[in-house]
Design a protein around this motif. Structure first.
Motif, mmCIF file in Angstrom:
data_model
loop_
_atom_site.group_PDB
_atom_site.id
_atom_site.type_symbol
_atom_site.label_atom_id
_atom_site.label_comp_id
_atom_site.label_asym_id
_atom_site.label_seq_id
_atom_site.Cartn_x
_atom_site.Cartn_y
_atom_site.Cartn_z
ATOM 1 N N PRO A 67 5.751 7.331 2.532
ATOM 2 C CA PRO A 67 4.731 6.469 1.931
ATOM 3 C C PRO A 67 4.581 5.150 2.702
ATOM 4 N N GLY A 68 3.383 4.588 2.645
ATOM 5 C CA GLY A 68 3.143 3.297 3.254
ATOM 6 C C GLY A 68 3.243 3.289 4.766
ATOM 7 N N THR A 69 2.999 4.420 5.400
ATOM 8 C CA THR A 69 3.071 4.546 6.856
ATOM 9 C C THR A 69 1.777 5.146 7.379
ATOM 10 N N VAL A 70 1.321 4.637 8.526
ATOM 11 C CA VAL A 70 0.121 5.164 9.188
ATOM 12 C C VAL A 70 0.560 6.038 10.346
ATOM 13 N N TYR A 71 0.077 7.278 10.372
ATOM 14 C CA TYR A 71 0.415 8.242 11.425
ATOM 15 C C TYR A 71 -0.827 8.545 12.267
ATOM 16 N N PHE A 72 -0.715 8.318 13.571
ATOM 17 C CA PHE A 72 -1.786 8.673 14.500
ATOM 18 C C PHE A 72 -1.439 9.988 15.188
ATOM 19 N N ALA A 73 -2.372 10.942 15.166
ATOM 20 C CA ALA A 73 -2.140 12.215 15.838
ATOM 21 C C ALA A 73 -1.920 11.988 17.325
ATOM 22 N N PRO A 74 -0.871 12.576 17.915
ATOM 23 C CA PRO A 74 -0.638 12.418 19.348
ATOM 24 C C PRO A 74 -1.739 13.104 20.155
ATOM 25 N N PRO A 75 -2.091 12.576 21.309
ATOM 26 C CA PRO A 75 -3.101 13.215 22.149
ATOM 27 C C PRO A 75 -2.691 14.639 22.509
ATOM 28 N N GLY A 76 -3.644 15.553 22.425
ATOM 29 C CA GLY A 76 -3.398 16.928 22.830
ATOM 30 C C GLY A 76 -2.762 17.801 21.777
ATOM 31 N N TYR A 77 -2.514 17.268 20.586
ATOM 32 C CA TYR A 77 -1.894 18.038 19.505
ATOM 33 C C TYR A 77 -2.746 17.964 18.245
ATOM 34 N N HIS A 78 -2.938 19.110 17.585
ATOM 35 C CA HIS A 78 -3.427 19.080 16.214
ATOM 36 C C HIS A 78 -2.311 18.534 15.330
ATOM 37 N N MET A 79 -2.678 17.712 14.358
ATOM 38 C CA MET A 79 -1.709 17.203 13.389
ATOM 39 C C MET A 79 -2.049 17.798 12.025
ATOM 40 N N LEU A 80 -1.066 18.477 11.421
ATOM 41 C CA LEU A 80 -1.254 19.125 10.135
ATOM 42 C C LEU A 80 -0.240 18.604 9.131
ATOM 43 N N PHE A 110 0.854 -1.197 0.000
ATOM 44 C CA PHE A 110 0.000 0.000 0.000
ATOM 45 C C PHE A 110 0.883 1.238 0.000
ATOM 46 N N ALA A 111 0.700 2.107 -0.982
ATOM 47 C CA ALA A 111 1.641 3.195 -1.175
ATOM 48 C C ALA A 111 1.349 4.474 -0.397
ATOM 49 N N PRO A 112 0.107 4.996 -0.386
ATOM 50 C CA PRO A 112 -0.093 6.314 0.219
ATOM 51 C C PRO A 112 0.141 6.305 1.728
ATOM 52 N N PRO A 113 0.667 7.382 2.273
ATOM 53 C CA PRO A 113 0.653 7.530 3.728
ATOM 54 C C PRO A 113 -0.787 7.705 4.202
ATOM 55 N N VAL A 114 -1.045 7.275 5.418
ATOM 56 C CA VAL A 114 -2.379 7.382 6.015
ATOM 57 C C VAL A 114 -2.243 8.186 7.304
ATOM 58 N N LEU A 115 -2.930 9.310 7.389
ATOM 59 C CA LEU A 115 -2.869 10.162 8.574
ATOM 60 C C LEU A 115 -4.222 10.102 9.275
ATOM 61 N N VAL A 116 -4.184 9.791 10.571
ATOM 62 C CA VAL A 116 -5.414 9.481 11.305
ATOM 63 C C VAL A 116 -5.549 10.370 12.527
ATOM 64 N N VAL A 117 -6.729 10.967 12.667
ATOM 65 C CA VAL A 117 -7.102 11.650 13.906
ATOM 66 C C VAL A 117 -8.228 10.871 14.565
ATOM 67 N N VAL A 118 -7.989 10.453 15.798
ATOM 68 C CA VAL A 118 -9.026 9.853 16.632
ATOM 69 C C VAL A 118 -9.128 10.710 17.885
ATOM 70 N N HIS A 119 -10.329 11.114 18.234
ATOM 71 C CA HIS A 119 -10.513 11.889 19.462
ATOM 72 C C HIS A 119 -10.209 10.990 20.665
ATOM 73 N N VAL A 120 -9.221 11.375 21.447
ATOM 74 C CA VAL A 120 -8.864 10.635 22.650
ATOM 75 C C VAL A 120 -8.914 11.587 23.841
ATOM 76 N N ARG A 121 -9.135 11.055 24.994
ATOM 77 C CA ARG A 121 -9.242 11.873 26.197
ATOM 78 C C ARG A 121 -7.913 12.560 26.491
#
Length: 198
Positions: free
Chosen positions: A74-87, A33-44
């Motif tokens: 490419p080919g990496t999944v990034y999860f936004a760290p808690p407490g930070y906007h990821m741009l 899988f080629a595209p990077p995947v950037l994920v925001v999940v609302h966490v406490r």
């Protein structure tokens, strides 16, 4: 018609019920899988995210919780760290990188789906796929609209299959969704259509 070959990045937003939804999508993505995947999940706030560890053991792709200014690989999944906007930053034609921000919450959330979607839309334009999953508020609807206006593509989880349907319903109401799909339909398209040849 969705053109999988043009997609260079995928952004995903989720809240309540989103971890279960992601567990249907991310583990099926192959190593090719080629595209990077950037994920925001609302966490406490104030709690460490367990998502990178959770998905590292289930996924073939690399799973990261990024630092500020990390290059997007490419080919990496990034999860936004808690407490930070990821741009996503891509200034002056430079390769896209991640920026982390402690700016005020947006739609009561930090990280915010809207913030990720809007910045990624500016960086990738028509080459971006946005996915709005289960969630209990309207975060992501405005960002999905920005993706569509930039020529990108947006999917929403079928609200009838979502634990919390408010988030996909808000994106649909914003007229910011090209297709409403079940998780199985999304997984099939992602795994079969957006893969580079080994």
């Amino acid at each position: 018609m969705f053109d999988a070959n043009r997609i260079e990045a995928v952004v995903i937003g989720a809240s309540a019920g989103g971890v279960e939804a992601l567990n249907h999508l991310l583990p099926v993505l192959p190593k090719t899988f080629a595209p990077p995947v950037l994920v925001v999940v609302h966490v406490r706030q104030g709690q460490p995210s367990l998502l990178p560890d959770l998905f590292s053991s289930r996924c073939e792709l690399a799973i990261e919780e990024p630092f500020d200014k990390d290059m997007i690989v490419p080919g990496t999944v990034y999860f936004a760290p808690p407490g930070y906007h990821m741009l996503v930053e891509a200034e002056g034609g430079a390769a896209p990188s991640i920026a982390l921000s402690i700016d005020p919450p947006v739609r009561f959330s930090r990280p915010s789906v809207d913030v990720l979607f809007e910045s990624a839309a500016h960086a990738y334009g028509e080459r971006l796929l946005g996915i709005v999953l289960s969630g209990a508020n309207d975060d992501g609807a405005r960002g999905a609209r920005v993706i569509c206006d930039a020529g990108g593509t947006c999917w929403a989880q079928d609200p009838e299959t979502a634990t919390a349907p408010a988030m996909p319903l808000a994106a649909i109401a914003e007229d910011a969704v090209h297709e409403v799909l079940t998780l199985d339909e999304m997984a099939m398209r992602l795994s079969q259509c957006i893969a580079r040849q080994p």
